[in-house]
Design an enzyme around this catalytic site. Sequence first.
Site, PDB file in Angstrom:
ATOM      1  CG  PHE A   1     -13.428  -3.578  -2.404  1.00 55.36           C
ATOM      2  CD1 PHE A   1     -12.418  -2.723  -1.989  1.00 55.36           C
ATOM      3  CD2 PHE A   1     -13.475  -3.903  -3.754  1.00 55.36           C
ATOM      4  CE1 PHE A   1     -11.468  -2.231  -2.876  1.00 55.36           C
ATOM      5  CE2 PHE A   1     -12.532  -3.424  -4.652  1.00 55.36           C
ATOM      6  CZ  PHE A   1     -11.529  -2.589  -4.205  1.00 55.36           C
ATOM      7  N   PRO A   2     -15.670  -3.600   2.054  1.00 50.04           N
ATOM      8  CG  PRO A   2     -15.278  -2.807   4.211  1.00 50.04           C
ATOM      9  CD  PRO A   2     -14.573  -3.242   2.969  1.00 50.04           C
ATOM     10  CG  LEU A   3     -17.887   0.881   3.413  1.00 45.50           C
ATOM     11  CD1 LEU A   3     -17.309   2.220   3.839  1.00 45.50           C
ATOM     12  CD2 LEU A   3     -19.252   0.661   4.072  1.00 45.50           C
TER      13      LEU A   3
ATOM     14  CE1 TYR B   1      -3.151  -2.905   0.117  1.00 48.99           C
ATOM     15  CE2 TYR B   1      -3.637  -2.414   2.393  1.00 48.99           C
ATOM     16  CZ  TYR B   1      -3.858  -3.169   1.266  1.00 48.99           C
ATOM     17  OH  TYR B   1      -4.783  -4.190   1.285  1.00 48.99           O
TER      18      TYR B   1
END
Length: 289
Positions: free
Chosen positions: A213-215, A68
């Site tokens: 990617f929970p949202l 990242y």
Amino acid sequence: MTASSTPAAASGTFAIGGDVPVHRLGYGAMQLTGPGVWGPPKDPDEARRVLRRAVELGVTFIDTADSYGPHVSEELIREALHPYPDDLVIATKAGLTRHGPGIWKPVGRPEYLRQQAEMSLRRLGLERIDLFQLHRIDARVPLAEQVGELRLLQEEGKIGHIGLSEVTVDELREAQETATIVSVQNLYNLAARDAEPLLDHATEQGIAFIPWFPLATGELAAPGGPLDELAREHGATPSQLALAWLLRRSPVVLPIPGTSSVAHLEDNVAAAAIELTDAEADRLTAAVG
Ligand SMILES: NC(=O)c1ccc[n+]([C@@H]2O[C@H](COP(=O)([O-])OP(=O)(O)OC[C@H]3O[C@@H](n4cnc5c(N)ncnc54)[C@H](OP(=O)(O)O)[C@@H]3O)[C@@H](O)[C@H]2O)c1
């Protein structure tokens, strides 16, 4: 500290690998970088504020990776939070190389995974990484060699537990022949449920399931999105409903919503206190997907 001053605690506790307890609602630190998860963020001070605020709000589980930035997310975590609170668990990953913005290439050669573990230890300022995840299986390297190297790092005390990312049930089973796997991290949210078989399997085995990617990268949180109306009815935000649905889906689910803003972080952490009824959860399931 009271529960109201640490709202993440309301999501409950899960012990990763049976001995590393975390509040279930965590934080994903991928959004603290530049566009395409490449380079520094636009506002590094806000990035550090997000991390400090997460801890203040009771978040005890932060997910990051060497790739990242690369390095940027881990460096910011150390700058913002070191020396770390005793109950903070930082999970990192290795196995994806970066050649530019938005470009990710798996490399699972044992010597590379070892190097990256050593570099993450140094960047994060840790003597041991509580949870070290193989970011992607490299199809060119036998899985037993990739997981085998992580097991050696574990035996040497450099990592506590081993996790996998983006795997099938069969790949998890194969990895379990080489080492104890305590977590899996796959794409999963209200609108993308392909990982259900893995989630059910993880639930049966008591393995942590960390949905990334929970949202749906903000799509589920956006005004005018599919959860807008239900959210208004519930007196919540769409993002909170998406997270509450995940928390309710299984006790092994540890959502790690990502954000680069303190306001969104506070919004997301408040989801820990939302309890959906069966009927509400069913309506959400039917509304999206
Ligand atoms: N294992 C893997 O292969 C893998 C892959 C991808 C991600 N991950 C991990 O999963 C974590 C979560 O994934 P993600 O960060 O990509 O996606 P996400 O959590 O689904 O969504 C993050 C996006 O949603 C927006 N957002 C967050 N909270 C919001 C709110 N309350 N209202 C409106 N918008 C909101 C953020 O924008 P703002 O910044 O403006 O808030 C950001 O663009 C990552 O941080 C990373 O740790 C793992």
